[in-house]
Design a protein around this motif. Structure first.
Motif, short mmCIF file in Angstrom:
data_model
loop_
_atom_site.label_atom_id
_atom_site.label_comp_id
_atom_site.label_asym_id
_atom_site.label_seq_id
_atom_site.Cartn_x
_atom_site.Cartn_y
_atom_site.Cartn_z
N ILE A 1 29.37 3.68 -34.29
CA ILE A 1 30.22 4.75 -33.75
C ILE A 1 31.16 5.29 -34.82
O ILE A 1 31.35 6.49 -34.96
N HIS A 2 31.74 4.38 -35.61
CA HIS A 2 32.66 4.82 -36.66
C HIS A 2 31.92 5.55 -37.79
O HIS A 2 32.46 6.50 -38.36
N ALA A 3 30.72 5.15 -38.08
CA ALA A 3 29.92 5.87 -39.09
C ALA A 3 29.62 7.29 -38.59
O ALA A 3 29.69 8.25 -39.36
N MET A 4 29.31 7.42 -37.29
CA MET A 4 29.06 8.74 -36.71
C MET A 4 30.33 9.60 -36.77
O MET A 4 30.26 10.78 -37.12
N ARG A 5 31.47 9.00 -36.42
CA ARG A 5 32.74 9.76 -36.47
C ARG A 5 33.03 10.22 -37.90
O ARG A 5 33.45 11.35 -38.11
N LYS A 6 32.79 9.34 -38.86
CA LYS A 6 33.05 9.68 -40.26
C LYS A 6 32.16 10.84 -40.69
O LYS A 6 32.61 11.76 -41.37
N SER A 7 30.88 10.81 -40.29
CA SER A 7 29.95 11.88 -40.67
C SER A 7 30.35 13.23 -40.05
O SER A 7 30.00 14.28 -40.56
N LEU A 8 31.11 13.18 -38.94
CA LEU A 8 31.59 14.40 -38.29
C LEU A 8 32.98 14.81 -38.77
O LEU A 8 33.56 15.77 -38.28
N GLY A 9 33.52 14.04 -39.75
CA GLY A 9 34.84 14.35 -40.28
C GLY A 9 35.99 13.93 -39.37
O GLY A 9 37.10 14.41 -39.52
N LYS A 10 35.71 13.03 -38.44
CA LYS A 10 36.75 12.56 -37.51
C LYS A 10 37.36 11.27 -38.03
O LYS A 10 36.68 10.46 -38.68
N PRO A 11 38.65 11.04 -37.74
CA PRO A 11 39.30 9.81 -38.22
C PRO A 11 38.82 8.58 -37.46
O PRO A 11 38.41 8.68 -36.30
N PRO A 12 38.88 7.42 -38.09
CA PRO A 12 38.49 6.17 -37.40
C PRO A 12 39.56 5.74 -36.40
O PRO A 12 40.71 6.16 -36.50
N TYR A 13 39.17 4.92 -35.47
CA TYR A 13 40.13 4.30 -34.56
C TYR A 13 40.70 3.06 -35.24
O TYR A 13 40.00 2.38 -35.98
N ASP A 14 41.97 2.75 -34.97
CA ASP A 14 42.56 1.51 -35.49
C ASP A 14 42.06 0.31 -34.71
O ASP A 14 41.85 -0.76 -35.27
N ALA A 15 41.88 0.49 -33.41
CA ALA A 15 41.42 -0.60 -32.55
C ALA A 15 40.63 -0.01 -31.39
O ALA A 15 40.83 1.13 -31.00
N VAL A 16 39.73 -0.82 -30.87
CA VAL A 16 38.91 -0.41 -29.73
C VAL A 16 39.03 -1.52 -28.69
O VAL A 16 38.99 -2.70 -29.02
N ARG A 17 39.18 -1.13 -27.43
CA ARG A 17 39.29 -2.10 -26.34
C ARG A 17 38.29 -1.70 -25.27
O ARG A 17 38.13 -0.52 -24.96
N SER A 18 37.61 -2.70 -24.70
CA SER A 18 36.65 -2.38 -23.66
C SER A 18 36.55 -3.51 -22.63
O SER A 18 36.82 -4.67 -22.93
N TYR A 19 36.14 -3.14 -21.45
CA TYR A 19 35.97 -4.04 -20.31
C TYR A 19 34.49 -4.43 -20.25
O TYR A 19 33.62 -3.56 -20.33
N PHE A 20 34.22 -5.72 -20.12
CA PHE A 20 32.85 -6.21 -20.04
C PHE A 20 32.65 -7.03 -18.77
O PHE A 20 33.08 -8.18 -18.70
N PRO A 21 32.01 -6.45 -17.73
CA PRO A 21 31.69 -7.26 -16.57
C PRO A 21 30.56 -8.21 -16.95
O PRO A 21 29.56 -7.80 -17.53
N GLN A 22 30.76 -9.47 -16.69
CA GLN A 22 29.78 -10.46 -17.12
C GLN A 22 29.74 -11.61 -16.14
O GLN A 22 30.75 -11.98 -15.55
N GLY A 23 28.59 -12.21 -15.97
CA GLY A 23 28.44 -13.33 -15.07
C GLY A 23 28.10 -12.88 -13.66
O GLY A 23 27.89 -11.70 -13.39
N ASP A 24 28.06 -13.83 -12.76
CA ASP A 24 27.74 -13.55 -11.36
C ASP A 24 28.92 -12.91 -10.65
O ASP A 24 30.08 -13.16 -10.99
N ALA A 25 28.62 -12.08 -9.65
CA ALA A 25 29.66 -11.47 -8.84
C ALA A 25 30.44 -12.57 -8.11
O ALA A 25 29.87 -13.58 -7.70
#
Length: 79
Positions: free
Chosen positions: A18-42
Motif C-alpha cells: 500500500i505504501h509503495a502504491m501511495r509513493k508511486s502516486l506521489g502521496k505521503p506515507p502514513y506514520d502508523a496504521v491501525r486495523s481491527y481483525f475479527p478472528q476466532g469463533d463467534a
C-alpha cells in the motif's frame, strides 16, 4: 492457532505494498496504521464479536512515539 491462520509476514507485505502504491502516486506515507481483525469463533451465534478479535498497529515512523509503559511482572502474574 484456531481456524484462522495468523500470517504476520503477509500483514507486513500488504502494508508495504500500500505504501509503495501511495509513493508511486506521489502521496505521503502514513506514520502508523491501525486495523481491527475479527478472528476466532463467534462468541455466540448472534454475535459480531469473536473470541480472538484484536486491534493491530503497524508503526512505520518510530519518531511519532511520544512515550510507552511496561506492565510490571508482579501485575502480569496477578492476572
Amino acid at each position: 492457532m484456531g481456524k484462522d491462520d495468523i500470517l504476520r509476514k503477509l500483514d507486513r507485505q500488504v502494508i508495504n505494498h500500500i505504501h509503495a502504491m501511495r509513493k508511486s502516486l506521489g502521496k505521503p506515507p502514513y506514520d502508523a496504521v491501525r486495523s481491527y481483525f475479527p478472528q476466532g469463533d463467534a462468541v455466540s451465534d448472534s454475535s459480531a464479536f469473536h473470541q480472538e478479535t484484536h486491534i493491530q498497529f503497524a508503526l512505520r515512523n518510530p519518531h511519532c512515539v511520544l512515550g510507552y509503559f511496561r506492565v510490571r511482572d508482579a501485575e502480569v502474574r496477578a492476572i
